[in-house]
Scaffold this active site. Structure first.
Site, PDB file in Angstrom:
ATOM      1  N   TYR A  51      40.381  56.288  51.444  1.00 40.47           N
ATOM      2  CA  TYR A  51      39.258  55.406  51.814  1.00 40.47           C
ATOM      3  C   TYR A  51      38.031  55.844  51.047  1.00 40.47           C
ATOM      4  O   TYR A  51      37.698  57.027  51.023  1.00 40.47           O
ATOM      5  CB  TYR A  51      38.970  55.489  53.322  1.00 40.47           C
ATOM      6  CG  TYR A  51      39.192  54.157  53.990  1.00 40.47           C
ATOM      7  CD1 TYR A  51      38.399  53.064  53.623  1.00 40.47           C
ATOM      8  CD2 TYR A  51      40.180  53.970  54.947  1.00 40.47           C
ATOM      9  CE1 TYR A  51      38.616  51.821  54.203  1.00 40.47           C
ATOM     10  CE2 TYR A  51      40.392  52.735  55.527  1.00 40.47           C
ATOM     11  CZ  TYR A  51      39.609  51.658  55.154  1.00 40.47           C
ATOM     12  OH  TYR A  51      39.813  50.430  55.716  1.00 40.47           O
ATOM     13  N   GLU A  53      34.802  53.756  50.851  1.00 43.05           N
ATOM     14  CA  GLU A  53      33.737  52.743  50.961  1.00 43.05           C
ATOM     15  C   GLU A  53      32.463  53.269  50.323  1.00 43.05           C
ATOM     16  O   GLU A  53      32.084  54.417  50.539  1.00 43.05           O
ATOM     17  CB  GLU A  53      33.497  52.383  52.432  1.00 43.05           C
ATOM     18  CG  GLU A  53      34.574  51.454  52.973  1.00 43.05           C
ATOM     19  CD  GLU A  53      34.358  51.081  54.433  1.00 43.05           C
ATOM     20  OE1 GLU A  53      33.471  51.668  55.070  1.00 43.05           O
ATOM     21  OE2 GLU A  53      35.089  50.206  54.914  1.00 43.05           O
ATOM     22  N   ASP A 197      33.090  32.525  34.251  1.00 43.73           N
ATOM     23  CA  ASP A 197      34.286  33.095  34.854  1.00 43.73           C
ATOM     24  C   ASP A 197      35.322  33.145  33.733  1.00 43.73           C
ATOM     25  O   ASP A 197      35.967  32.148  33.424  1.00 43.73           O
ATOM     26  CB  ASP A 197      34.732  32.198  36.011  1.00 43.73           C
ATOM     27  CG  ASP A 197      36.035  32.655  36.632  1.00 43.73           C
ATOM     28  OD1 ASP A 197      36.659  33.589  36.095  1.00 43.73           O
ATOM     29  OD2 ASP A 197      36.425  32.059  37.645  1.00 43.73           O
ATOM     30  N   THR A 223      39.141  38.177  36.085  1.00 44.56           N
ATOM     31  CA  THR A 223      40.274  38.886  36.667  1.00 44.56           C
ATOM     32  C   THR A 223      40.648  39.980  35.670  1.00 44.56           C
ATOM     33  O   THR A 223      40.183  39.986  34.526  1.00 44.56           O
ATOM     34  CB  THR A 223      41.517  37.981  36.845  1.00 44.56           C
ATOM     35  OG1 THR A 223      41.901  37.502  35.559  1.00 44.56           O
ATOM     36  CG2 THR A 223      41.228  36.806  37.769  1.00 44.56           C
ATOM     37  N   LYS A 226      45.203  38.923  33.664  1.00 46.41           N
ATOM     38  CA  LYS A 226      45.688  37.838  32.797  1.00 46.41           C
ATOM     39  C   LYS A 226      45.743  38.373  31.362  1.00 46.41           C
ATOM     40  O   LYS A 226      46.510  39.296  31.102  1.00 46.41           O
ATOM     41  CB  LYS A 226      44.820  36.609  33.015  1.00 46.41           C
ATOM     42  CG  LYS A 226      44.937  36.124  34.485  1.00 46.41           C
ATOM     43  CD  LYS A 226      44.107  34.927  34.837  1.00 46.41           C
ATOM     44  CE  LYS A 226      44.245  34.616  36.333  1.00 46.41           C
ATOM     45  NZ  LYS A 226      43.386  33.501  36.764  1.00 46.41           N
ATOM     46  N   ARG A 232      46.434  43.425  39.252  1.00 49.86           N
ATOM     47  CA  ARG A 232      45.747  42.285  39.861  1.00 49.86           C
ATOM     48  C   ARG A 232      44.395  42.734  40.381  1.00 49.86           C
ATOM     49  O   ARG A 232      44.307  43.715  41.121  1.00 49.86           O
ATOM     50  CB  ARG A 232      46.533  41.721  41.044  1.00 49.86           C
ATOM     51  CG  ARG A 232      47.997  41.481  40.792  1.00 49.86           C
ATOM     52  CD  ARG A 232      48.574  40.551  41.835  1.00 49.86           C
ATOM     53  NE  ARG A 232      48.095  39.215  41.571  1.00 49.86           N
ATOM     54  CZ  ARG A 232      48.542  38.458  40.561  1.00 49.86           C
ATOM     55  NH1 ARG A 232      49.494  38.890  39.764  1.00 49.86           N
ATOM     56  NH2 ARG A 232      48.034  37.272  40.354  1.00 49.86           N
TER      57      ARG A 232
HETATM   58  C1  LIG Z   1      42.899  33.119  37.970  1.00 52.83           C
HETATM   59  C2  LIG Z   1      41.504  32.678  38.103  1.00 52.83           C
HETATM   60  C3  LIG Z   1      40.671  33.126  39.138  1.00 52.83           C
HETATM   61  C4  LIG Z   1      41.151  33.808  40.387  1.00 52.83           C
HETATM   62  O1  LIG Z   1      41.774  34.933  40.350  1.00 52.83           O
HETATM   63  P1  LIG Z   1      42.553  35.512  41.628  1.00 52.83           P
HETATM   64  O2  LIG Z   1      42.643  36.941  41.251  1.00 52.83           O
HETATM   65  O3  LIG Z   1      43.831  34.772  41.697  1.00 52.83           O
HETATM   66  O4  LIG Z   1      41.686  35.295  42.831  1.00 52.83           O
HETATM   67  C5  LIG Z   1      39.342  32.783  39.124  1.00 52.83           C
HETATM   68  N1  LIG Z   1      38.859  32.004  38.155  1.00 52.83           N
HETATM   69  C6  LIG Z   1      39.618  31.519  37.160  1.00 52.83           C
HETATM   70  C7  LIG Z   1      38.998  30.663  36.126  1.00 52.83           C
HETATM   71  C8  LIG Z   1      40.959  31.831  37.114  1.00 52.83           C
HETATM   72  O5  LIG Z   1      41.729  31.302  36.150  1.00 52.83           O
END
Ligand SMILES: *Cc1c(COP(=O)(O)O)cnc(C)c1O
Length: 433
Positions: A51, A53, A197, A223, A226, A232
């Site tokens: 933990y 925090e 994003d 993220t 990807k 993740r």
């Molecule tokens: C995949 C994705 C997310 C979200 O990611 P998670 O980890 O699945 O919550 C946010 N924004 C865009 C543009 C994405 O492609």
């Protein structure tokens, strides 16, 4: 690692089945990738027990001296990777990163302007079924009807009309690059914050292969799983030397400090409790890998593969949206092939090829059926596949979709797929067979 699961044979079986599935199918889901054994080991490490925090040096719990080192390393490596001034590596996911930013910058009812979900945007960019569309008033910009490209006139007109507090750039299914400078100009004209994003193309941006949103956006989220090829998770970043981040009128250094305090405290305690220290350490491993030159070669190959696959599919008569790709993915409109996205996803699945159905811009079918599929190359590029394999795969896809009712044909493609996969072993160290 797997040996330790001998104590739970039901679970061991599931993990083995999933290893086999990943190894023996062609993974073309654009948002997926295969992490290194180093990332996998960090994610499966004893740091899961801790933990922590708070933030390094300022924790609510004792015994954090070593997890602090892991988080510091993750932060330093991420800053270096994107030349960022501020980063937060604690968001549990991309959605959590977006939530932290929205809750830092907006009040309930404020307007968000993002790319419409059915034009490639993400749930968290204002969809009515997501918190972003429920807490905030969301307006979506669409692509140009003819070119299927971002149309900065449409976006500017909409921004002037709707007066958003936040403009969101970035998408889940857009195959072209973004002009963040143009977005900055639009945001400044209407007094909006600008966010990117970059969840999908982050790895390609890190290696300078696409425009860099950190130069123009007030804040950037991503993220890590990807094209960045990590565990993740999510991250938040602010670029260096922002002239006027967030429009806050205080001296430069103080502004950044202020904003980082706002974002840090919104992530924790605002929306999250204890950070996932094992995942944060795995992020550090992935960022370390992404800093290496070999990751630039990998990223360039992702794009070469995507371009080759798009070209081959077009030569087989497929309608690739906007006529190609600049990044790691493409959207294919299947209308002229008389097959829905849903049916195509299932058919390709039977042939051992994994894709997802996807709305195309101006789609007339429902999100559960759709007129298209989304195809991406990051995962297969990790396995070492190159242009020659992409040509083969385009032909597999065409053969399967042209013989969707022919079970024998799909079975025979599946055998060819498996043979191809055998030449590009995945996690041989984990295989029990
Ligand atoms: C995949 C994705 C997310 C979200 O990611 P998670 O980890 O699945 O919550 C946010 N924004 C865009 C543009 C994405 O492609």
């Amino acid at each position: 690692m797997l040996n330790y699961l001998n104590s739970d044979l039901e679970i061991l079986k599931i993990v083995q089945l999933e290893i086999d599935r990943q190894a023996n199918n062609l993974e073309l889901i654009a948002s997926e990738n295969f992490v290194s054994l180093a990332v996998l080991s960090a994610a499966g490490s004893v740091l899961t027990n801790k933990y922590a925090e708070g933030y390094p040096g300022k924790r609510y719990y004792g015994g954090c001296e070593f997890v602090d080192m892991a988080e510091e390393l993750a932060r330093e490596r991420l800053k270096k990777l994107f030349n960022a001034e501020y980063v937060n590596v604690q968001p549990h996911s991309g959605s959590q990163a977006n939530m932290a930013v929205y809750m830092s910058l907006l009040k309930p009812g404020d307007t968000i302007l993002g790319l419409s979900l059915d034009h490639g945007g993400h749930l968290t960019h204002g969809s009515p079924v997501n918190f972003s569309g429920q807490i905030y008033r969301s307006v979506g910009y669409t692509l140009n009807k003819e070119t299927k490209l971002l149309d900065y006139n449409i976006i500017e007109d909409l921004a002037k009309k709707e007066k958003p507090k936040l403009i969101v750039t970035g998408a889940s299914a857009y195959s072209r690059d973004w002009d963040y400078k143009k977005f900055r100009e639009i945001a400044d004209k209407v007094g909006a914050f600008l966010m990117c994003d970059m969840a999908h193309p982050a790895g390609l941006i890190a290696k300078g292969l696409l425009n860099n949103p950190l130069e123009y956006c007030d804040v950037v989220t991503s993220t890590t799983h990807k094209t960045l090829r990590g565990p993740r998770g999510g991250v938040i970043l602010i670029g260096k030397d922002k002239e006027n981040p967030m429009g806050i009128k205080t001296p430069k250094g103080d502004r950044l400090k202020l904003m980082s305090e706002v974002f840090d405290s919104m992530v924790m305690p605002g929306i999250q409790g204890g950070p996932l220290m094992h995942i944060i350490m795995a992020k550090a491993v992935a960022f370390g890998e992404a800093l290496q030159d070999s990751f630039a070669d990998y990223s360039r190959q992702i794009i070469k593969n995507a371009k080759t696959l798009a070209k081959e599919l077009m030569s087989l008569g497929y309608d690739v949206i906007s006529g190609g790709t600049d990044n790691h993915l493409m959207l294919v409109d299947l209308t002229n092939k008389n097959i829905s996205g849903k049916k195509a996803e299932n058919t390709l699945g039977e042939a051992g090829i994994t894709v997802n159905k996807n709305m195309i811009p101006f789609d007339t079918k429902s999100p559960f059926v759709t007129s298209g599929i989304r195809i991406g190359t990051p995962a297969l590029t990790t396995r070492g596949m190159k242009e020659d394999e992409m040509k083969l795969i385009a032909n597999f896809i065409d053969k399967a979709l042209s013989n969707a009712e022919n079970k024998e044909m799909l079975k025979s493609i599946r055998a060819d797929v498996k043979a191809l996969c055998k030449n590009f072993p995945l996690y041989p160290e984990l295989s029990q067979n």
